[in-house]
Scaffold this motif. Sequence first.
Motif, PDB file in Angstrom:
ATOM      1  N   ALA A   1       0.847  -1.184   0.000  1.00 24.70           N
ATOM      2  CA  ALA A   1       0.000   0.000   0.000  1.00 24.70           C
ATOM      3  C   ALA A   1       0.875   1.223   0.000  1.00 24.70           C
ATOM      4  CB  ALA A   1      -0.911  -0.002   1.231  1.00 24.70           C
ATOM      5  N   ALA A   2       0.347   2.309  -0.547  1.00 27.42           N
ATOM      6  CA  ALA A   2       1.077   3.570  -0.492  1.00 27.42           C
ATOM      7  C   ALA A   2       1.176   4.022   0.956  1.00 27.42           C
ATOM      8  CB  ALA A   2       0.349   4.615  -1.324  1.00 27.42           C
ATOM      9  N   LEU A   3       2.325   4.548   1.331  1.00 25.04           N
ATOM     10  CA  LEU A   3       2.544   5.021   2.688  1.00 25.04           C
ATOM     11  C   LEU A   3       2.620   6.536   2.716  1.00 25.04           C
ATOM     12  CD1 LEU A   3       5.259   2.495   3.909  1.00 25.04           C
ATOM     13  CD2 LEU A   3       2.817   2.455   4.373  1.00 25.04           C
ATOM     14  N   PRO A   4       2.396   7.137   3.900  1.00 24.67           N
ATOM     15  CA  PRO A   4       2.540   8.581   3.975  1.00 24.67           C
ATOM     16  C   PRO A   4       3.949   8.999   3.581  1.00 24.67           C
ATOM     17  CG  PRO A   4       1.495   7.708   5.967  1.00 24.67           C
ATOM     18  CD  PRO A   4       1.985   6.532   5.176  1.00 24.67           C
ATOM     19  N   SER A   5       4.078  10.186   3.021  1.00 21.23           N
ATOM     20  CA  SER A   5       5.377  10.685   2.606  1.00 21.23           C
ATOM     21  C   SER A   5       6.321  10.778   3.790  1.00 21.23           C
ATOM     22  CB  SER A   5       5.225  12.067   1.971  1.00 21.23           C
ATOM     23  OG  SER A   5       4.417  11.987   0.830  1.00 21.23           O
ATOM     24  N   ALA A   6       7.569  10.378   3.561  1.00 27.43           N
ATOM     25  CA  ALA A   6       8.547  10.388   4.644  1.00 27.43           C
ATOM     26  C   ALA A   6       9.762  11.219   4.292  1.00 27.43           C
ATOM     27  CB  ALA A   6       8.960   8.955   4.967  1.00 27.43           C
ATOM     28  N   GLY A   7       9.676  12.049   3.248  1.00 25.10           N
ATOM     29  CA  GLY A   7      10.816  12.868   2.864  1.00 25.10           C
ATOM     30  C   GLY A   7      11.849  12.037   2.148  1.00 25.10           C
ATOM     31  N   LEU A   8      12.869  11.597   2.884  1.00 27.11           N
ATOM     32  CA  LEU A   8      13.944  10.763   2.332  1.00 27.11           C
ATOM     33  C   LEU A   8      14.264   9.678   3.330  1.00 27.11           C
ATOM     34  CD1 LEU A   8      17.141  11.999   0.551  1.00 27.11           C
ATOM     35  CD2 LEU A   8      17.324  10.365   2.418  1.00 27.11           C
ATOM     36  N   GLU A   9      14.365   8.456   2.860  1.00 29.46           N
ATOM     37  CA  GLU A   9      14.753   7.340   3.733  1.00 29.46           C
ATOM     38  C   GLU A   9      15.601   6.356   2.948  1.00 29.46           C
ATOM     39  OE1 GLU A   9      11.457   4.302   4.485  1.00 29.46           O
ATOM     40  OE2 GLU A   9      10.285   6.048   3.848  1.00 29.46           O
ATOM     41  N   VAL A  10      16.471   5.644   3.652  1.00 32.49           N
ATOM     42  CA  VAL A  10      17.350   4.659   3.033  1.00 32.49           C
ATOM     43  C   VAL A  10      16.824   3.267   3.360  1.00 32.49           C
ATOM     44  CG1 VAL A  10      19.699   3.767   2.844  1.00 32.49           C
ATOM     45  CG2 VAL A  10      19.320   6.219   3.245  1.00 32.49           C
ATOM     46  N   LEU A  11      16.567   2.484   2.306  1.00 32.47           N
ATOM     47  CA  LEU A  11      16.118   1.105   2.460  1.00 32.47           C
ATOM     48  C   LEU A  11      17.300   0.181   2.227  1.00 32.47           C
ATOM     49  CD1 LEU A  11      12.814   1.348   0.380  1.00 32.47           C
ATOM     50  CD2 LEU A  11      13.103   1.685   2.841  1.00 32.47           C
ATOM     51  N   ARG A  12      17.632  -0.631   3.219  1.00 33.44           N
ATOM     52  CA  ARG A  12      18.754  -1.563   3.117  1.00 33.44           C
ATOM     53  C   ARG A  12      18.268  -2.905   2.581  1.00 33.44           C
ATOM     54  NH1 ARG A  12      22.756   2.214   3.787  1.00 33.44           N
ATOM     55  NH2 ARG A  12      22.473   3.360   5.738  1.00 33.44           N
ATOM     56  N   PRO A  13      19.066  -3.589   1.759  1.00 37.25           N
ATOM     57  CA  PRO A  13      18.623  -4.858   1.178  1.00 37.25           C
ATOM     58  C   PRO A  13      18.801  -6.026   2.141  1.00 37.25           C
ATOM     59  CG  PRO A  13      20.824  -4.361   0.418  1.00 37.25           C
ATOM     60  CD  PRO A  13      20.399  -3.181   1.259  1.00 37.25           C
ATOM     61  N   ARG A  14      18.099  -7.111   1.839  1.00 33.96           N
ATOM     62  CA  ARG A  14      18.342  -8.381   2.520  1.00 33.96           C
ATOM     63  C   ARG A  14      18.797  -9.380   1.471  1.00 33.96           C
ATOM     64  NH1 ARG A  14      13.609 -11.912   2.478  1.00 33.96           N
ATOM     65  NH2 ARG A  14      11.909 -10.914   1.345  1.00 33.96           N
ATOM     66  N   GLU A  15      19.616 -10.331   1.869  1.00 35.63           N
ATOM     67  CA  GLU A  15      20.146 -11.308   0.928  1.00 35.63           C
ATOM     68  C   GLU A  15      19.196 -12.488   0.808  1.00 35.63           C
ATOM     69  OE1 GLU A  15      23.885 -13.791   1.565  1.00 35.63           O
ATOM     70  OE2 GLU A  15      24.645 -12.159   0.306  1.00 35.63           O
ATOM     71  N   VAL A  16      18.918 -12.869  -0.436  1.00 40.79           N
ATOM     72  CA  VAL A  16      17.962 -13.949  -0.714  1.00 40.79           C
ATOM     73  C   VAL A  16      18.605 -14.919  -1.693  1.00 40.79           C
ATOM     74  CG1 VAL A  16      15.702 -14.500  -1.682  1.00 40.79           C
ATOM     75  CG2 VAL A  16      16.005 -12.396  -0.377  1.00 40.79           C
ATOM     76  N   PRO A  17      18.583 -16.240  -1.421  1.00 37.90           N
ATOM     77  CA  PRO A  17      19.119 -17.206  -2.383  1.00 37.90           C
ATOM     78  C   PRO A  17      18.108 -17.504  -3.475  1.00 37.90           C
ATOM     79  CG  PRO A  17      18.359 -18.358  -0.429  1.00 37.90           C
ATOM     80  CD  PRO A  17      18.136 -16.888  -0.174  1.00 37.90           C
ATOM     81  N   LEU A  18      18.588 -17.619  -4.711  1.00 35.15           N
ATOM     82  CA  LEU A  18      17.731 -18.044  -5.814  1.00 35.15           C
ATOM     83  C   LEU A  18      18.047 -19.496  -6.133  1.00 35.15           C
ATOM     84  CD1 LEU A  18      17.613 -15.080  -8.348  1.00 35.15           C
ATOM     85  CD2 LEU A  18      15.967 -15.720  -6.605  1.00 35.15           C
ATOM     86  N   GLY A  19      17.372 -20.418  -5.467  1.00 38.22           N
ATOM     87  CA  GLY A  19      17.576 -21.827  -5.764  1.00 38.22           C
ATOM     88  C   GLY A  19      18.145 -22.599  -4.585  1.00 38.22           C
ATOM     89  N   GLY A  20      18.966 -23.635  -4.868  1.00 34.38           N
ATOM     90  CA  GLY A  20      19.469 -24.561  -3.867  1.00 34.38           C
ATOM     91  C   GLY A  20      20.749 -24.104  -3.204  1.00 34.38           C
ATOM     92  N   PRO A  21      21.555 -25.080  -2.704  1.00 36.01           N
ATOM     93  CA  PRO A  21      22.758 -24.755  -1.940  1.00 36.01           C
ATOM     94  C   PRO A  21      23.778 -23.927  -2.716  1.00 36.01           C
ATOM     95  CG  PRO A  21      22.178 -27.083  -1.689  1.00 36.01           C
ATOM     96  CD  PRO A  21      21.298 -26.531  -2.764  1.00 36.01           C
ATOM     97  N   ARG A  22      23.871 -24.089  -4.040  1.00 32.91           N
ATOM     98  CA  ARG A  22      24.831 -23.335  -4.844  1.00 32.91           C
ATOM     99  C   ARG A  22      24.148 -22.192  -5.585  1.00 32.91           C
ATOM    100  NH1 ARG A  22      28.402 -27.119  -8.468  1.00 32.91           N
ATOM    101  NH2 ARG A  22      29.543 -25.148  -8.611  1.00 32.91           N
ATOM    102  N   ALA A  23      23.053 -21.726  -5.038  1.00 32.01           N
ATOM    103  CA  ALA A  23      22.255 -20.725  -5.731  1.00 32.01           C
ATOM    104  C   ALA A  23      22.964 -19.382  -5.803  1.00 32.01           C
ATOM    105  CB  ALA A  23      20.919 -20.549  -5.006  1.00 32.01           C
ATOM    106  N   MET A  24      22.622 -18.636  -6.839  1.00 26.46           N
ATOM    107  CA  MET A  24      23.039 -17.251  -6.901  1.00 26.46           C
ATOM    108  C   MET A  24      22.272 -16.470  -5.837  1.00 26.46           C
ATOM    109  SD  MET A  24      22.922 -14.653 -10.163  1.00 26.46           S
ATOM    110  CE  MET A  24      21.160 -14.365 -10.084  1.00 26.46           C
ATOM    111  N   ARG A  25      22.965 -15.568  -5.171  1.00 27.00           N
ATOM    112  CA  ARG A  25      22.335 -14.782  -4.124  1.00 27.00           C
ATOM    113  C   ARG A  25      22.067 -13.376  -4.654  1.00 27.00           C
ATOM    114  NH1 ARG A  25      22.618 -18.159   0.095  1.00 27.00           N
ATOM    115  NH2 ARG A  25      21.705 -16.671   1.565  1.00 27.00           N
ATOM    116  N   VAL A  26      20.904 -12.860  -4.312  1.00 31.88           N
ATOM    117  CA  VAL A  26      20.518 -11.523  -4.759  1.00 31.88           C
ATOM    118  C   VAL A  26      20.264 -10.657  -3.533  1.00 31.88           C
ATOM    119  CG1 VAL A  26      19.476 -12.473  -6.842  1.00 31.88           C
ATOM    120  CG2 VAL A  26      18.033 -12.010  -4.849  1.00 31.88           C
ATOM    121  N   HIS A  27      20.297  -9.350  -3.757  1.00 31.62           N
ATOM    122  CA  HIS A  27      19.997  -8.392  -2.696  1.00 31.62           C
ATOM    123  C   HIS A  27      18.643  -7.766  -2.999  1.00 31.62           C
ATOM    124  CE1 HIS A  27      24.424  -8.719  -2.356  1.00 31.62           C
ATOM    125  NE2 HIS A  27      24.136  -8.660  -1.075  1.00 31.62           N
ATOM    126  N   ARG A  28      17.663  -8.034  -2.120  1.00 30.63           N
ATOM    127  CA  ARG A  28      16.282  -7.580  -2.330  1.00 30.63           C
ATOM    128  C   ARG A  28      16.014  -6.347  -1.472  1.00 30.63           C
ATOM    129  NH1 ARG A  28      12.578 -12.397  -2.659  1.00 30.63           N
ATOM    130  NH2 ARG A  28      13.743 -12.420  -4.625  1.00 30.63           N
TER     131      ARG A  28
END
Length: 327
Positions: A14-41
């Motif tokens: 949902a749209a949120l109230p305006s907050a001016g400026l904020e920094v969103l930090r990523p979390r690491e997510v694996p794409l697949g199994g044990p040898r998966a490529m990892r992405v920053h979401r």
Amino acid sequence: MSNLEAAPIEVACAALPSAGLEVLRPREVPLGGPRAMRVHRTLPQRQRSLIGAWCFVDHYGPASTRMDVPPHPHTGLQTVSWLFSGEVEHNDSAGVHAMVRPGELNLMTAGAGICHSEVSVELPAALHGVQLWVALPGSDRDTGRDFAHYVPRPAALPGATARVFLGELPDAASPVHTFTPLLGAQIDLDAGARLDIDIDPSFEHGVLGDRGSVRVEETALTVADLVYLSPGRSSLHLHNVGEGPARVLLIGGPPFAEELVMWWNFVGRSHDDIVGYRRLWEDGDERFGAVHGYRGSLARLPAPPLPTTRLRPRPVPQRRESADDRR
């Protein structure tokens, strides 16, 4: 790209109230199994799930691991594939076979339902890029499957270069159709460059860091960080404080006023929507069609189990009145 988390969280967008400026930090997510490529979401997050209609931002690479995502479904969105290096083969159930290459937009419209596969091509250059999703408005969420390819021409800016793949900036525009007003652009900055860009004050914007040391309105941006800027700004200031070139991605759009529920690869409006999409995918329903040309070992991705609680969208808060609004 698929969300391959084994237990994807419910995201009530949902749209949120305006907050001016904020920094969103990523979390690491694996794409697949044990040898998966990892992405920053970076999107969605609990504190902010949307920037305009942009509802999903993954940054990956430079990665030596191969991307191999079997056929998987989508509803109610468009996928935006944008590479900095490497190459990805795309096949979808609309019969499209395309190569995703650096500096070239590939925009897939899921609408009522589509499935596709993504496999990286073995090249000397490491795979490096972003995958973004755009939520479709309710009036268009059941539109037909579609695909667009576009190669934006570099536009020269003072100390920088812009490649506008969606929407427009001064002296650069994309002809690609979107269902809500959007902005998507790669901006490359020379060492030490300071850049002021005119932007649409009705949009909220996000600046995603890719390489180099960049300050956004004097706020430091590191790789895969996303700086959010609320509506009301008519210009954006970027400063490359490093000794080498830098690169960011600029996205934006007017605040998206509709309630959404996003789970796994589905964007809907209710719990029942998501349950229905999942059942149809597991049943092999023609709503999603079939991918031809994928040569991996897994014919299709199974849907993960649904959460035990009912999925509910948040109510859409009203945007807080700003000083600019009162003038």
